[in-house]
Design an enzyme around this catalytic site. Structure first.
Site, mmCIF file in Angstrom:
data_model
loop_
_atom_site.group_PDB
_atom_site.id
_atom_site.type_symbol
_atom_site.label_atom_id
_atom_site.label_comp_id
_atom_site.label_asym_id
_atom_site.label_seq_id
_atom_site.Cartn_x
_atom_site.Cartn_y
_atom_site.Cartn_z
ATOM 1 N N ARG A 94 0.832 -1.206 0.000
ATOM 2 C CA ARG A 94 0.000 0.000 0.000
ATOM 3 C C ARG A 94 0.867 1.256 0.000
ATOM 4 N NH1 ARG A 94 -4.652 0.733 4.492
ATOM 5 N NH2 ARG A 94 -2.829 1.003 5.848
ATOM 6 N N LYS A 196 -2.642 6.642 1.646
ATOM 7 C CA LYS A 196 -2.492 7.034 3.046
ATOM 8 C C LYS A 196 -1.469 8.162 3.173
ATOM 9 C CE LYS A 196 -2.638 4.662 7.520
ATOM 10 N NZ LYS A 196 -4.072 4.891 7.775
ATOM 11 N N GLU A 232 -16.303 6.907 4.191
ATOM 12 C CA GLU A 232 -15.680 6.265 5.349
ATOM 13 C C GLU A 232 -15.733 7.195 6.551
ATOM 14 O OE1 GLU A 232 -11.102 6.388 5.421
ATOM 15 O OE2 GLU A 232 -11.540 6.181 3.290
#
Length: 350
Positions: A94, A196, A232
């Protein structure tokens, strides 16, 4: 790859530092620039052009590039004293995806995992006893080269720091109360909401602070186009249960692809549930049998109530719903080594 483990005299906190230069060449030169917060000193590498010969004074420049990516994973102590990491290679991959989006170099999967292992083993005395918490691991990749203009940094630093942790929400594993935010948004199509990067979390602070001042645990965000579809919570993914069907918003560039989310989907399917990754409306949320959040920090957190446009809808009887309890139990037992890891998700350290 050189590994530098630095021990702060006041906290005995070890930090793994790896400097990424052109061609991913490691450089272990360090200087004590940066701050001392709560007695913990963070050390950053000296850029090559500013390091001096041994014995001479060193002058350190602060990093002027404000780009950064970070990851989050946990280490658990088993009953036999060994340590378990949960899917660290997923975090590594990721970070690579995020680095490509942010025009940054990144460590290889092997470098990332080895760095995590080295840091955890150096800090193993800080890992709580079985069932009492975990060691939270924070890998950080940031631009540390001096640059004033709008451009990728000339060099980057990859570091890892850790801390023992308990429950993320003050409610512990008791249900949390969320408010749906319909004016402010955490991400937009074509932006960086799906990686992220550090900037994503700044966008949630205003709405989150206002929500907490009103007594809510956190904020659930809607899409910024239709203002109708779930995205989210500030730092975790959302799941909606109706009968035997578990629905969660599809990953489409504005939602972070959570590793706990991915794991819960696999666990749910193995337990006989039908899982749908799709657009989920706020109306479906309000009509759900059960709602829960997932994330590295929260693992699985039941939602006790949702407030939308002043209307409050409650779920369950004030505890875990049957579905979230089942999934939480299976996943945490896997993470802590209490059941056989048929998924091959854990990495054991002696």
């Amino acid at each position: 790859m050189n590994i530098t483990l630095l021990d702060s005299a006041t906290t005995c906190l070890y930090i793994y530092i790896y400097k990424i230069m052109a061609g991913l060449q490691p450089n272990s030169l360090i200087c004590p620039f940066a701050s001392s917060r709560n007695g913990c000193t963070l050390f950053l590498p000296i850029p090559n052009s500013f390091s001096s010969a041994a014995g001479q004074s060193r002058h350190c420049l602060p990093p002027l590039s404000l780009k950064g990516l970070f990851e989050g994973l946990k280490a658990y102590r088993k009953q036999d004293g060994n340590i378990l990491l949960f899917r660290p290679e997923e975090n590594a991959m990721r970070m690579q995806v995020g680095a490509e989006r942010m025009c940054m170099p990144s460590p290889s999967v092997q470098q990332f995992v080895e760095a995590v292992k080295a840091t955890v083993l150096a800090n193993k005395r800080w890992i709580p006893p079985p069932g009492k918490g975990s060691l939270y691991i924070r890998p950080l990749l940031m631009g540390s080269g001096a640059v004033l203009g709008l451009a990728p940094a000339p060099e980057y630093t990859f570091l890892i720091y850790v801390s023992p942790v308990g429950n993320y929400f003050k409610e512990g594993i008791a249900p949390i109360n969320l408010v749906v935010e319909h004016e402010l948004h955490r991400a937009t199509p074509g932006g960086t909401g799906g990686v992220k990067t550090i900037g994503n979390y700044a966008a949630v602070l205003k709405a989150q602070s206002a929500a907490k001042a009103k007594g809510y645990s956190d904020v659930l965000y809607l899409d910024c186009v239709h203002k109708r579809y779930l995205e989210e919570v500030s730092s975790c993914n959302i799941f909606v249960v109706k009968g035997n069907v578990i629905s969660t918003p599809a990953i489409k560039g504005t939602i972070l692809p959570g590793i706990t989310r991915k794991s819960i989907i696999d666990v749910a399917q193995s337990q006989g549930f039908q899982v749908e990754e799709r657009l989920v409306t706020v109306e479906e949320l309000l009509d759900a049998d059960e709602v829960f959040c997932t994330g590295t920090a929260v693992v699985v957190s039941p939602v006790g109530s949702i407030t939308y446009l002043g209307k409050r809808v409650s779920y369950g009887e004030g505890g875990f719903g049957a579905v979230s309890q089942q999934l939480y139990s299976v996943l945490t037992q896997l993470q802590m080594g209490l059941i056989a890891d048929k998924m091959n998700w854990t990495l054991e350290l002696s």
